[in-house]
Structure formats: C-alpha cells, structure tokens
Design an enzyme around this catalytic site. Structure first.
Site, PDB file in Angstrom:
ATOM      1  N   MET A   5       0.890  -1.184  -0.257  1.00 32.89           N
ATOM      2  CA  MET A   5      -0.176   0.072  -0.189  1.00 32.89           C
ATOM      3  C   MET A   5       1.093   0.867   0.366  1.00 32.89           C
ATOM      4  O   MET A   5       1.548   1.360   0.049  1.00 32.89           O
ATOM      5  CB  MET A   5      -0.598  -0.300   1.217  1.00 32.89           C
ATOM      6  N   GLY A  52       2.039   3.935  -4.897  1.00 34.83           N
ATOM      7  CA  GLY A  52       1.790   4.789  -6.490  1.00 34.83           C
ATOM      8  C   GLY A  52       1.353   3.780  -7.518  1.00 34.83           C
ATOM      9  O   GLY A  52       1.885   3.758  -8.041  1.00 34.83           O
ATOM     10  N   GLU A  61      -6.566  -2.833  -8.175  1.00 30.43           N
ATOM     11  CA  GLU A  61      -6.542  -4.024  -6.928  1.00 30.43           C
ATOM     12  C   GLU A  61      -7.196  -5.199  -6.905  1.00 30.43           C
ATOM     13  O   GLU A  61      -7.900  -5.436  -6.884  1.00 30.43           O
ATOM     14  CB  GLU A  61      -8.517  -3.136  -6.277  1.00 30.43           C
ATOM     15  N   GLN A  91      -6.378  -8.094  -6.191  1.00 29.36           N
ATOM     16  CA  GLN A  91      -6.007  -8.722  -5.039  1.00 29.36           C
ATOM     17  C   GLN A  91      -7.263  -9.471  -5.004  1.00 29.36           C
ATOM     18  O   GLN A  91      -7.809 -10.222  -3.631  1.00 29.36           O
ATOM     19  CB  GLN A  91      -5.024  -7.957  -4.436  1.00 29.36           C
TER      20      GLN A  91
END
Ligand code: ZN
Length: 201
Positions: A28, A31, A99, A101
C-alpha cells in the site's frame, strides 16, 4: 541507493499486434494506481480504446472512479466477478484492472484470454497481504505476465524503501479495507520488528 526503474521501456500496443500482460504490484502507498493511470493515459492520448475495471468491493472513494491516493482519477467500471470483464473489454485495445488482489483466481484466465485476443492488459494490485504472504491471485498473475513492475513505498517508521503493508489493527481478516488509519508501509526490518512486538504481547 535505490534507483527508480524505468517504466517507460514497455512498448505501447499497436492495433492488430500481439497482446501481453503487465503487472504493477507493491505494498500500500507505493503508487501502483498512479502508475496504472499513467500508462492508461498515455495510451488514451495515442487514441487507443481503453477500459478500466475494478472489483466492486473497493468502494473507498467513489463507485465508478479508479482513484489513486494522490486523488488522480479515471473512470472505471466496477464488476462483481472477473468474468464480467470479458464482454465489455471485447472491443478495447488496452484493458486496465485495479485492485486485482480482490478478485479470485478466475482473473488469471480472464487476463490470459484478453492478452491472447491481442489486448494489452495492465493489472495493478497488492503483491503481499498484511502477513507478508503472497496475495492470491497476484502471484499467479506475475507468473503469466510479460512485464512485472514492483513499486515501492517509503517506510513510515524509518524512511527506507518499503515493500510491506503493516496493519495497525488487530483484525485477522485477510481483506480489511482501510487507509492510513489501519495500514503503514514498512521496510523489511520495521515490518519484522512490528510483527515480533505484536506476537510478544
Ligand atoms: Zn523501516
């Protein structure tokens, strides 16, 4: 000294050329989304047809925007399942997925199908979870990608290069949405020290 990798080496896609997969991954605050947006905007300026998708679970800021931590934004389509990307992406030159994941392993087949059909696929996501374990399905996506870029944050404890996402909250769910209220980017040493201190009490 850490030298920022040259992201510009990845070629732009041309119409009717072969497709490929790019993965942008890191902790996190590293960038990832900014880098995804940068690549998408360059392609858009070149008049390529670009679509961005994200899992519907990620509603931190706005339902239909991919927003990076520095508030750059780009319109995106939230989808419940990875397979929902295939149809709307069918007439694009470039498909962005943020995102990643939060998708299940189906996203790997979806990325391969899109690349096999000639598209440039750019996928951003967390490479490790808060326990520093590979975040499924990012590990498989990295394996099948032509290009993998690791982005790095700055350790919020010591200012070194950070690759780990340290969770300040005691929850043991793998997915716990939050920002700087719950998470810190940490270097290897500060991450390990934090985890060790936690296991001692
Ligand atoms: Zn540190």
């Amino acid at each position: 000294m850490f030298i920022e990798p040259n992201f510009g080496k990845i070629p732009a896609v041309r119409k009717n050329e072969t497709g490929w997969i790019e993965v942008i991954c890191g902790s996190m605050f590293s960038g990832k989304t900014e880098e995804l947006i940068r690549r998408l905007n360059r392609a858009r300026i070149a008049n390529l047809k670009v679509e961005i998708f994200k899992p519907a679970i990620d509603k931190r800021y706005h339902d239909t925007m991919v927003v990076s931590h520095d508030k750059k934004e780009i319109r995106s389509t939230p989808v419940d399942f990875a397979n929902d990307i295939l149809l709307p992406a069918s007439d694009c030159d470039l498909v962005g997925i943020d995102e990643a994941q939060f998708f299940d392993n189906e996203i790997v087949d979806v990325a391969i199908k899109l690349a096999n059909s000639g598209k440039r696929v750019i996928i951003a996501g967390l490479d490790m979870d808060y326990l520093a374990k590979p975040f499924i399905p990012m590990n498989d996506l990295m394996a099948v990608a032509e290009f993998v870029t690791k982005t790095h944050a700055i350790c919020m404890k010591c200012g070194s290069i950070a690759s780990y996402t340290y969770r300040l909250d005691d929850s043991d769910q793998q997915v716990l949405l939050g920002e700087k209220n719950i998470y810190e980017a940490r270097c290897r040493r500060c991450y390990n020290e934090g985890m060790k201190a936690r296991s001692n009490h």
